[in-house]
Scaffold this active site. Structure first.
Site, PDB file in Angstrom:
ATOM      1  N   ALA A 174       0.844  -1.089  -0.038  1.00 11.05           N
ATOM      2  CA  ALA A 174       0.089   0.070  -0.003  1.00 11.05           C
ATOM      3  C   ALA A 174       0.844   1.336  -0.040  1.00 11.05           C
ATOM      4  CB  ALA A 174      -0.864  -0.117   1.221  1.00 11.05           C
ATOM      5  N   ASP A 175       0.247   2.442  -0.644  1.00 12.94           N
ATOM      6  CA  ASP A 175       0.986   3.737  -0.581  1.00 12.94           C
ATOM      7  C   ASP A 175       0.066   4.630  -0.608  1.00 12.94           C
ATOM      8  OD1 ASP A 175       3.953   4.802  -0.989  1.00 12.94           O
ATOM      9  OD2 ASP A 175       2.724   5.987  -2.133  1.00 12.94           O
ATOM     10  N   THR A 176       0.181   5.719   0.167  1.00 11.89           N
ATOM     11  CA  THR A 176      -0.660   6.993   0.328  1.00 11.89           C
ATOM     12  C   THR A 176       0.123   8.301  -0.104  1.00 11.89           C
ATOM     13  OG1 THR A 176      -1.768   5.670   1.774  1.00 11.89           O
ATOM     14  CG2 THR A 176      -2.345   8.269   1.779  1.00 11.89           C
TER      15      THR A 176
END
Length: 208
Positions: A80-82
Site C-alpha cells: 500500500a502507498d498513500t
C-alpha cells in the site's frame, strides 16, 4: 491454513487491519521507489505494486509469470502507498520541518485529495498466482490555519512520517472541516474497498 503478509511498516495500516480481525506478518518493503507517472491514482498503484512484488519476490521467489518455489500454504502479500494531491502536485512525506510547513500552508483553508493504492498478490501452493490492484480517492477539507497553528502542530512531531504532513486521526483532526469518501483511506488503508475487491474474486478475507 493461509498466510497474510503486510509489506508496510505503517502502524496505522497495521491497526486498521487488526481492527477488522486479521492476523498477519509485517515485512516492510525496503527497495527504492520508482515513479513513472504524475497522475496520483497511477502513482499510488505503481508504488503499492512495487512494494508487494518486492516482498513476494524476496520471500517466495515470486515472478509475474511463475513461482520458482512451491509454497506450503496460500499466501497473500499486501502492498500500500498513500499520497496527498493539491493543485495537481503530489505531496509525500516531508523531508524536514520547513517542507512540512510549506505542505500544511498549501492545504490550509481549502480542499485536497488523498489517494491510497493497494496491491494484493495471492499465491497458491500449486503455482497459481494472481494480482489485484486499485486506488481509492478521498476529498478532505481543511480549515484556515494560522502560521502559529501550523508551527504548533509541527512541533508535535506528528507530520514528519505522514503523506501531506498530517495525520487525520491525531491532533490535526482539529482542523478537518469534513471529508468526502472513506475516512480510513485518509488514515492510510481503504479497508472497505480492500474487502470488496477481494470479494469480487471470491475471497472473504475475514475467513481466508
Amino acid at each position: 491454513m493461509s498466510m497474510i503478509i503486510l509489506a508496510s511498516g505503517s502502524p496505522r495500516r497495521k491497526e486498521i487491519l487488526e481492527n477488522i480481525g486479521l492476523t498477519f506478518e509485517i515485512i516492510p518493503a525496503q527497495g527504492e521507489e520508482v515513479i513513472t507517472s504524475s497522475v496520483p491514482e497511477e502513482v499510488v498503484q505503481e508504488l503499492s505494486e512495487q512494494k508487494a512484488i518486492e516482498v513476494a519476490t524476496n520471500i517466495y521467489q515470486y515472478s509475474q509469470t511463475s513461482l520458482e518455489r512451491m509454497l506450503v500454504t496460500d499466501t497473500m502479500v499486501i502492498g500500500a502507498d498513500t499520497v496527498v494531491s493539491v493543485d495537481g502536485k503530489i505531496l509525500g512525506k516531508p523531508k524536514d520541518e520547513a517542507e512540512a510547513f510549506q505542505m500544511l500552508k498549501s492545504l490550509s483553508g481549502r480542499a485536497h485529495k488523498v489517494y491510497t493504492g493497494v496491491t494484493v498478490i495471492i499465491m497458491a501452493p500449486d503455482g497459481r498466482s494472481g494480482k489485484i490492484s486499485f486506488a481509492e480517492e478521498t476529498k478532505v477539507f481543511v480549515a484556515q490555519m494560522s502560521d502559529e497553528e501550523i508551527n504548533r502542530y509541527i512541533a508535535t512531531g506528528d507530520p514528519m512520517d505522514k503523506a501531506g504532513s498530517y495525520g487525520i486521526q491525531g491532533a490535526f483532526g482539529a482542523y478537518i472541516k469534513g471529508i468526502e469518501g472513506d475516512y480510513q483511506n485518509v488514515v492510510g488503508f481503504p479497508v472497505a474497498r480492500f474487502y470488496a475487491e477481494l470479494k469480487k474474486v471470491g475471497i472473504d478475507i475475514l475467513e481466508w
